[in-house]
Design a protein around this motif. Structure first.
Motif, mmCIF file in Angstrom:
data_model
loop_
_atom_site.group_PDB
_atom_site.id
_atom_site.type_symbol
_atom_site.label_atom_id
_atom_site.label_comp_id
_atom_site.label_asym_id
_atom_site.label_seq_id
_atom_site.Cartn_x
_atom_site.Cartn_y
_atom_site.Cartn_z
ATOM 1 N N MET A 31 0.828 -1.200 0.000
ATOM 2 C CA MET A 31 0.000 0.000 0.000
ATOM 3 C C MET A 31 0.874 1.265 0.000
ATOM 4 S SD MET A 31 -2.672 1.306 2.875
ATOM 5 C CE MET A 31 -3.845 2.602 2.476
ATOM 6 N N ILE A 32 0.395 2.265 -0.726
ATOM 7 C CA ILE A 32 1.111 3.544 -0.770
ATOM 8 C C ILE A 32 0.311 4.573 0.030
ATOM 9 C CG2 ILE A 32 1.950 5.392 -2.266
ATOM 10 C CD1 ILE A 32 2.003 3.259 -4.508
ATOM 11 N N LYS A 33 1.000 5.285 0.888
ATOM 12 C CA LYS A 33 0.296 6.276 1.693
ATOM 13 C C LYS A 33 1.198 7.460 2.001
ATOM 14 C CE LYS A 33 1.372 3.830 5.978
ATOM 15 N NZ LYS A 33 0.861 2.811 6.893
ATOM 16 N N GLN A 34 0.565 8.521 2.424
ATOM 17 C CA GLN A 34 1.331 9.671 2.888
ATOM 18 C C GLN A 34 1.191 9.721 4.408
ATOM 19 O OE1 GLN A 34 0.072 13.768 1.873
ATOM 20 N NE2 GLN A 34 2.059 13.971 0.909
ATOM 21 N N VAL A 35 2.299 10.037 5.075
ATOM 22 C CA VAL A 35 2.273 10.113 6.542
ATOM 23 C C VAL A 35 2.660 11.527 6.972
ATOM 24 C CG1 VAL A 35 3.248 9.208 8.686
ATOM 25 C CG2 VAL A 35 2.857 7.663 6.752
ATOM 26 N N ILE A 36 1.822 12.123 7.801
ATOM 27 C CA ILE A 36 2.090 13.454 8.331
ATOM 28 C C ILE A 36 2.195 13.346 9.851
ATOM 29 C CG2 ILE A 36 1.346 15.860 8.367
ATOM 30 C CD1 ILE A 36 1.496 14.827 5.534
ATOM 31 N N ILE A 37 3.210 13.966 10.410
ATOM 32 C CA ILE A 37 3.435 13.895 11.854
ATOM 33 C C ILE A 37 3.422 15.312 12.426
ATOM 34 C CG2 ILE A 37 5.066 13.199 13.651
ATOM 35 C CD1 ILE A 37 6.113 11.131 11.490
ATOM 36 N N VAL A 38 2.603 15.514 13.441
ATOM 37 C CA VAL A 38 2.387 16.856 13.987
ATOM 38 C C VAL A 38 2.822 16.918 15.447
ATOM 39 C CG1 VAL A 38 0.666 18.669 14.373
ATOM 40 C CG2 VAL A 38 0.345 17.041 12.527
ATOM 41 N N ARG A 39 3.447 18.014 15.822
ATOM 42 C CA ARG A 39 3.768 18.246 17.240
ATOM 43 C C ARG A 39 2.530 18.681 18.012
ATOM 44 N NH1 ARG A 39 8.781 22.186 17.718
ATOM 45 N NH2 ARG A 39 8.193 22.065 19.921
ATOM 46 N N LYS A 40 2.335 18.037 19.168
ATOM 47 C CA LYS A 40 1.156 18.344 19.974
ATOM 48 C C LYS A 40 1.488 19.254 21.158
ATOM 49 C CE LYS A 40 -2.707 17.055 20.263
ATOM 50 N NZ LYS A 40 -3.885 17.900 19.954
ATOM 51 N N ASP A 41 2.748 19.691 21.242
ATOM 52 C CA ASP A 41 3.160 20.484 22.398
ATOM 53 C C ASP A 41 3.120 21.986 22.144
ATOM 54 O OD1 ASP A 41 5.245 20.036 20.518
ATOM 55 O OD2 ASP A 41 6.717 20.742 21.967
ATOM 56 N N LEU A 42 2.548 22.396 21.010
ATOM 57 C CA LEU A 42 2.634 23.813 20.651
ATOM 58 C C LEU A 42 1.355 24.591 20.929
ATOM 59 C CD1 LEU A 42 4.557 23.314 17.282
ATOM 60 C CD2 LEU A 42 5.504 24.161 19.438
ATOM 61 N N GLY A 43 0.321 23.900 21.387
ATOM 62 C CA GLY A 43 -0.925 24.595 21.696
ATOM 63 C C GLY A 43 -1.616 25.188 20.484
ATOM 64 N N MET A 44 -1.414 24.572 19.320
ATOM 65 C CA MET A 44 -2.051 25.093 18.102
ATOM 66 C C MET A 44 -3.547 24.758 18.095
ATOM 67 S SD MET A 44 0.764 24.254 15.096
ATOM 68 C CE MET A 44 0.979 22.489 15.423
ATOM 69 N N THR A 45 -4.346 25.674 17.548
ATOM 70 C CA THR A 45 -5.774 25.401 17.364
ATOM 71 C C THR A 45 -5.972 24.350 16.272
ATOM 72 O OG1 THR A 45 -5.981 27.078 15.654
ATOM 73 C CG2 THR A 45 -6.366 27.802 17.917
ATOM 74 N N THR A 46 -7.190 23.822 16.190
ATOM 75 C CA THR A 46 -7.516 22.850 15.141
ATOM 76 C C THR A 46 -7.248 23.426 13.753
ATOM 77 O OG1 THR A 46 -9.200 21.851 16.541
ATOM 78 C CG2 THR A 46 -9.360 21.397 14.187
ATOM 79 N N GLY A 47 -7.615 24.687 13.558
ATOM 80 C CA GLY A 47 -7.408 25.315 12.252
ATOM 81 C C GLY A 47 -5.931 25.454 11.917
ATOM 82 N N LYS A 48 -5.149 25.817 12.910
ATOM 83 C CA LYS A 48 -3.703 25.952 12.709
ATOM 84 C C LYS A 48 -3.081 24.578 12.408
ATOM 85 C CE LYS A 48 0.234 28.290 13.142
ATOM 86 N NZ LYS A 48 0.552 29.543 12.462
ATOM 87 N N ILE A 49 -3.476 23.571 13.169
ATOM 88 C CA ILE A 49 -2.979 22.212 12.909
ATOM 89 C C ILE A 49 -3.341 21.784 11.491
ATOM 90 C CG2 ILE A 49 -3.339 19.766 13.483
ATOM 91 C CD1 ILE A 49 -3.543 20.612 16.422
ATOM 92 N N ALA A 50 -4.599 22.026 11.118
ATOM 93 C CA ALA A 50 -5.054 21.611 9.786
ATOM 94 C C ALA A 50 -4.226 22.280 8.698
ATOM 95 C CB ALA A 50 -6.540 21.934 9.614
ATOM 96 N N SER A 51 -3.906 23.557 8.886
ATOM 97 C CA SER A 51 -3.150 24.229 7.827
ATOM 98 C C SER A 51 -1.692 23.751 7.790
ATOM 99 C CB SER A 51 -3.278 25.754 7.941
ATOM 100 O OG SER A 51 -2.274 26.292 8.732
ATOM 101 N N GLN A 52 -1.121 23.403 8.950
ATOM 102 C CA GLN A 52 0.237 22.843 8.957
ATOM 103 C C GLN A 52 0.259 21.466 8.286
ATOM 104 O OE1 GLN A 52 2.900 24.761 10.261
ATOM 105 N NE2 GLN A 52 1.234 26.222 10.275
ATOM 106 N N VAL A 53 -0.761 20.669 8.553
ATOM 107 C CA VAL A 53 -0.847 19.331 7.939
ATOM 108 C C VAL A 53 -1.009 19.458 6.426
ATOM 109 C CG1 VAL A 53 -2.296 17.250 7.760
ATOM 110 C CG2 VAL A 53 -1.680 18.160 10.019
ATOM 111 N N ALA A 54 -1.844 20.406 6.001
ATOM 112 C CA ALA A 54 -2.039 20.611 4.562
ATOM 113 C C ALA A 54 -0.736 21.067 3.908
ATOM 114 C CB ALA A 54 -3.144 21.647 4.331
#
Lengths: 116, 116
Positions: free
Chosen positions: A1-24
């Motif tokens: 299977m081919i997939k994309q993996v995104i890893i996000v830091r959870k220690d920065l207190g980012m809002t959902t919108g901010k997280i979403a834009s970093q992931v994008a």
């Protein structure tokens, strides 16, 4: 299977919108990098539905450990650095984007991380 | 200014990770569409730092209203339909991706929406 993996830091207190834009940002940057280096894999992933897995790390230390493992295994990735105009300090590393890539290459490195 | 606008439904009870992956899907799909139709705008946006704005709508009605406005104004967009294997019902529309596009074209349509 081919997939994309995104890893996000959870220690920065980012809002959902901010997280979403970093992931994008990580997703698009990793895709463009893969399209340059491995065009067939990138194309196949698009056609197969663009599976994305979004994972989290608890702090910068865990984040850096993943980067080290990726380098040791010669896996290409992108790191998103936020300009920090909102919410977080300037030049903060927020997310890693990997692939699209074959599961068997990436799973051994990320299998212990939890879903965001 | 050139930016990408992503609009997410907030009535589906999606987790942060699920929202992030829908936003990433919308971002990449809208980018690839724009790259096909308006290559220079897409390239300029990449070079200028990929500004993304992530907005929310409260329900399907507000979501559909935005789609109608985009069509009436001849603005290209993508709608992300989730397969619904996790968290939500199959074939649920979760997000809209627009552009990169000039602010003056998109702002009149989305200016009343709140940041996610």
């Amino acid at each position: 299977m081919i997939k994309q993996v995104i890893i996000v830091r959870k220690d920065l207190g980012m809002t959902t919108g901010k997280i979403a834009s970093q992931v994008a940002h990580a997703s698009l940057s990793a895709f463009l990098k893969t399209e340059n280096l491995r065009k067939e894999i990138a194309q196949k992933w698009l056609e197969e539905g663009q599976t994305k897995i979004v994972l989290k790390v608890k702090d910068k230390e865990e984040f850096d450990k993943i980067k080290d493992l990726l380098r040791q295994n010669n896996i290409d990735f992108v790191v998103i650095v936020d300009s920090g105009k909102t919410q977080i300090l300037p030049n903060t590393e927020t997310a890693i984007g990997i692939g699209p890539i074959e599961s068997e290459k990436i799973d051994p490195i990320t299998e212990k991380l939890k879903l965001l």
